[in-house]
Scaffold this motif. Sequence first.
Motif, PDB file in Angstrom:
ATOM      1  N   ALA A 588      39.492  41.660  48.742  1.00  0.00           N
ATOM      2  CA  ALA A 588      40.171  40.677  48.305  1.00  0.00           C
ATOM      3  C   ALA A 588      39.174  39.473  47.876  1.00  0.00           C
ATOM      4  O   ALA A 588      39.354  38.773  46.973  1.00  0.00           O
ATOM      5  CB  ALA A 588      41.469  40.386  48.801  1.00  0.00           C
ATOM      6  N   GLU A 589      38.305  39.403  49.117  1.00  0.00           N
ATOM      7  CA  GLU A 589      37.534  38.206  48.948  1.00  0.00           C
ATOM      8  C   GLU A 589      36.713  38.127  47.869  1.00  0.00           C
ATOM      9  O   GLU A 589      36.366  37.333  46.999  1.00  0.00           O
ATOM     10  CB  GLU A 589      36.733  37.910  50.146  1.00  0.00           C
ATOM     11  CG  GLU A 589      36.029  36.506  50.050  1.00  0.00           C
ATOM     12  CD  GLU A 589      34.878  36.431  51.313  1.00  0.00           C
ATOM     13  OE1 GLU A 589      34.688  35.533  51.846  1.00  0.00           O
ATOM     14  OE2 GLU A 589      34.583  37.397  51.857  1.00  0.00           O
ATOM     15  N   ALA A 590      35.806  39.401  47.558  1.00  0.00           N
ATOM     16  CA  ALA A 590      35.036  39.571  46.340  1.00  0.00           C
ATOM     17  C   ALA A 590      35.627  39.536  45.229  1.00  0.00           C
ATOM     18  O   ALA A 590      35.159  39.103  44.326  1.00  0.00           O
ATOM     19  CB  ALA A 590      34.633  41.198  46.647  1.00  0.00           C
ATOM     20  N   GLU A 591      36.877  39.925  45.048  1.00  0.00           N
ATOM     21  CA  GLU A 591      37.747  39.679  43.727  1.00  0.00           C
ATOM     22  C   GLU A 591      38.008  38.201  43.539  1.00  0.00           C
ATOM     23  O   GLU A 591      37.758  37.919  42.366  1.00  0.00           O
ATOM     24  CB  GLU A 591      39.058  40.307  43.732  1.00  0.00           C
ATOM     25  CG  GLU A 591      39.860  40.385  42.454  1.00  0.00           C
ATOM     26  CD  GLU A 591      41.011  41.243  42.388  1.00  0.00           C
ATOM     27  OE1 GLU A 591      41.507  41.278  41.265  1.00  0.00           O
ATOM     28  OE2 GLU A 591      41.483  41.752  43.357  1.00  0.00           O
ATOM     29  N   ALA A 592      38.274  37.552  44.442  1.00  0.00           N
ATOM     30  CA  ALA A 592      38.734  35.914  44.377  1.00  0.00           C
ATOM     31  C   ALA A 592      37.450  35.408  44.040  1.00  0.00           C
ATOM     32  O   ALA A 592      37.340  34.452  43.098  1.00  0.00           O
ATOM     33  CB  ALA A 592      39.137  35.469  45.536  1.00  0.00           C
ATOM     34  N   ALA A 593      36.058  35.836  44.617  1.00  0.00           N
ATOM     35  CA  ALA A 593      34.849  34.974  44.218  1.00  0.00           C
ATOM     36  C   ALA A 593      34.545  35.289  42.823  1.00  0.00           C
ATOM     37  O   ALA A 593      34.069  34.430  42.021  1.00  0.00           O
ATOM     38  CB  ALA A 593      33.780  35.425  45.560  1.00  0.00           C
ATOM     39  N   SER A 594      34.737  36.680  42.501  1.00  0.00           N
ATOM     40  CA  SER A 594      34.149  37.114  40.928  1.00  0.00           C
ATOM     41  C   SER A 594      35.056  36.231  40.037  1.00  0.00           C
ATOM     42  O   SER A 594      34.623  36.230  38.863  1.00  0.00           O
ATOM     43  CB  SER A 594      34.166  38.380  40.952  1.00  0.00           C
ATOM     44  OG  SER A 594      33.160  39.112  41.741  1.00  0.00           O
ATOM     45  N   LEU A 595      36.308  36.341  40.216  1.00  0.00           N
ATOM     46  CA  LEU A 595      37.187  35.597  39.338  1.00  0.00           C
ATOM     47  C   LEU A 595      37.165  34.214  39.109  1.00  0.00           C
ATOM     48  O   LEU A 595      37.019  33.783  38.092  1.00  0.00           O
ATOM     49  CB  LEU A 595      38.687  35.949  39.939  1.00  0.00           C
ATOM     50  CG  LEU A 595      39.777  35.321  38.892  1.00  0.00           C
ATOM     51  CD1 LEU A 595      39.893  35.822  37.497  1.00  0.00           C
ATOM     52  CD2 LEU A 595      41.129  35.437  39.738  1.00  0.00           C
TER      53      LEU A 595
END
Length: 975
Positions: A588-595
């Motif tokens: 989820a952290e990777a998705e939040a940063a990429s978003l």
Amino acid sequence: MDGTGPGDFEVGVVLRVLGSPLLELDGRAQPLPPGRPGRLVAALLVARGRVVTDDRLVDEVWGEDLPADARAALHTNVGRARRALGTAAARLERVAAGYRFDLADVSVDADEFVATLARARGLVAGDPVGALAAYDAALRLWQGPAWAGFADDVAQGEALRLEESLLAAREEHAETLLALGRAQEAADELRPLVSGEPLRDRPALLLIRALHRLGSSADALAVFAAHRAALAEELGLDPSPELEEAQREVLERTPAPTPAVAAPVVVRASALVGREADLEQVRRLLTLHRCVTVLGPGGVGKTSLAREVMASTTPAWWVDLTSVTTEAGVRAQVAAALDVEVFVGGSLEAALEGRLAAASGLLVLDNCEHVLGAAADLVAWATAVGGGIRVLATSRERLGVPVEQVCPLAPLRLPTDDSADPDVPAVALFLDRARAAAPELEVTPDVLGEVNELVRRLDGLPLAIELAASRVGVVPLRTLRDRLDHRLDLLRSHHRRGPARHQTLADTIDWSYDLLDEDQRRALRWLSVFAGPFDLDAAEAVLGPDSAEQVLGLVERSLVVRPARSDDLDYRLLETVRAFARDRLEGAEAEAASLAHARWARDQAALARVGLAGRYAGWWGGQVERLLPELALAVLWAVESGHADEAVEIVPDLYEWGYWRVRADVLGWATMLLESGHPGVATTRVLATATAYWWMADDQVRATALSRQAIEAAGGEDDPSAYLALETAGDVALATGDLDRAYAVYERAAQHALRAERHSDAVQAVAGMLLARTYAEGPTAAELALLREHEGLVVNPSVRAMALYAEAEAVAADEPEQALELFARARAIARETGNRLVVGVSMAAETALRGRVGGLDDTTLSRTIEAVELWLGSGNQNLFITCLRNAVSLLDRLHLFETAVEVVAATTAHTPDRPSYGIEAERMTRAMNRARTVLGTDQVDAVWRRAQGLDLETVARRVVADLAGVRQGGVSAGD
């Protein structure tokens, strides 16, 4: 303090290390002393006459099993070693804070081996028989494993280097046998080599060739299969191209090639490569300041530089702070380095203060970053007690004391994109270390190209370069380069000794990462979503408001690279740090940063769209160029992760940039978006952008279909939101010769723009109307008047350049001189703003005009060549074909009839859905008729058939070559 001094040295001492180490004294060989005295002597012999500090000796002799009183135990073992050495005891000297073993006039068999091996390599090209004898002599020196009994600890590095050289020598010996036609002997030597080193390419390759030459095809293929399986299982790699080619030769029964045995290029070796200026800088700063801190990221070479400085400074004391964590530990390490003695009733602090007050010399504090406060206190204390101590510290963060002068250490200088210079520091270091791992490495231009790319991917970090170079001989250069991006585990040291954080590059970065607080760790992980440099505004957009301090904190800790100049606003992560941080960004952290990154990219694209439409379009074009890696990354992530709604905004906002700069690849992002199948992506603007892509790619069937969909998605031609769709539909209709349709959709687009008082859009659409009328050979007065009425209100340079181009096309038939002037003005404005499309179409149109009515002079020839070269490989196949067709009239006038036929045939074959029309078709027909008259129908038909199978790039290069030949020889043909 040890009082033994040197005596009269004996002569004829021999040190043998190619087997169990032996010292030959007075003609009698004796092994090194047993136990710890022997380990001590071995450590000193490995140092080759250099001083080894007490602390280093204790570490080498006892490892982690330290005695209660290390100093006393060391002196005891020195005494035992001297007694065991007998007449050679005087060579074991006490110097400053350590010991050395004097090797003056000592003959070392390892040196003889290296020298004999070099002689063999020097003979191999011109005298392979002599080379074979030299190889034999070198190999006979070996009596067993190098440094037997010490190869796993104190002599590990030296033993590995020698064993690697032995492997190379055995391979080269076998290769020389093979070159001399002695395939059976070569195969016999190579079998145990391949068995013992199953991951090594070269012996497998040589054995396959030897067996192939002996006719043992099945055995050769079995060797290949076994090697491939070992590589796949152990490293996840495929065999090298050379091995695959050898397998193909066996399968196809191609005669095995005779190895071309050539002398390898000798690469300069040095302990510290490319740091001469840095060394001089540190030495100079130490004459001016009491404390100099060498600052830089992990792996940049701070410790190596400090050791080199210390080697030329007397007296000097080395303090490695890696293993200490407290202020007391720091002081204890310094006290040990300075030989501080604490008497009964005294304190370490008082004894150390007295020593510091009396001492004069260089105190080196290595690896201060994890004990910054304690190290800073020690430095402040050491420089305040009145002695002559100067401090050289290495750290990833400044100490922050008043007497400190920071000396940032940058990565090694990298090669330029077109450099083939082996002396560029980063390249020189790689080659130096690679030759230690694979002495057979030949420095060819291809090898240099691979190394250049490799060291660039490693950011010029010496540790990363050395670790990568150590894999040469096991992993092919190209494979190593291609697998580095997310495989820091490939950069693993073969040496088990040394600091744990230097065993792999990931360990080195992890050392710094562990010193961060959680907010800083999060910041580092999230910053890894950037593809390249970023400014503080971009960082805050991704990390959140008020996060600039976290970025600056990472800069202070050498994990983020600061701007190179004071006027540069961009920060960046080293690629190795980015890979490390990206690996720790998961779920989820990777998705939040990429978003967050994608939304920042979306906002940047929206700003760029507005800027590209205004007065400063050229500057904004440069901004998009700079941000393109980020925009590409954001679009790809959005499509792959299910956040296509973010890309729906980014892609069409880049339409103007991609259109004017002829970037079909960027316009093609729209096709990727449409093909993703995500709901809601088929918007009018995305469809129009995809239309422009297929127009450039010269697939006008797809472009026509998409243009209709784009107009329908807007609600029809009468909807103002259809403007962009109408513009692209007009371009497609022009390309296919549907001039009435082109005029109609451009006119509707102009009407929408005029109602909204969007002057730039209106003028661009009117320019399209004017081109449609011109190509149809119809009256253009009304369109010219409308264009001139509104173009004065336009501030966008790209649109002004387009208007001038269209006006030039319209007057070219009746006023060619005025047209040439307008083409030149359009081209000049377009060049200033980076508008490759108008530069290209102006040059192509000028080519057609000069080809018809211009003088057959150098200007006409040069302009035509320049136009063809510009469109060659531009990415716009449509206008590339137009440019080639425009050159036909000139080729006809110059009597280059075969080339003219080739152009007509090839462009016709490549555009079955877009035949030539109008004036262009008339010129091509006229040229073909002239060619038949001069060459004859049969020859023209033969050229036509041949040319239909040619690619357009080949035809374009033929045009350029023929015109260049005419220009060089002087124009002789005429009308």
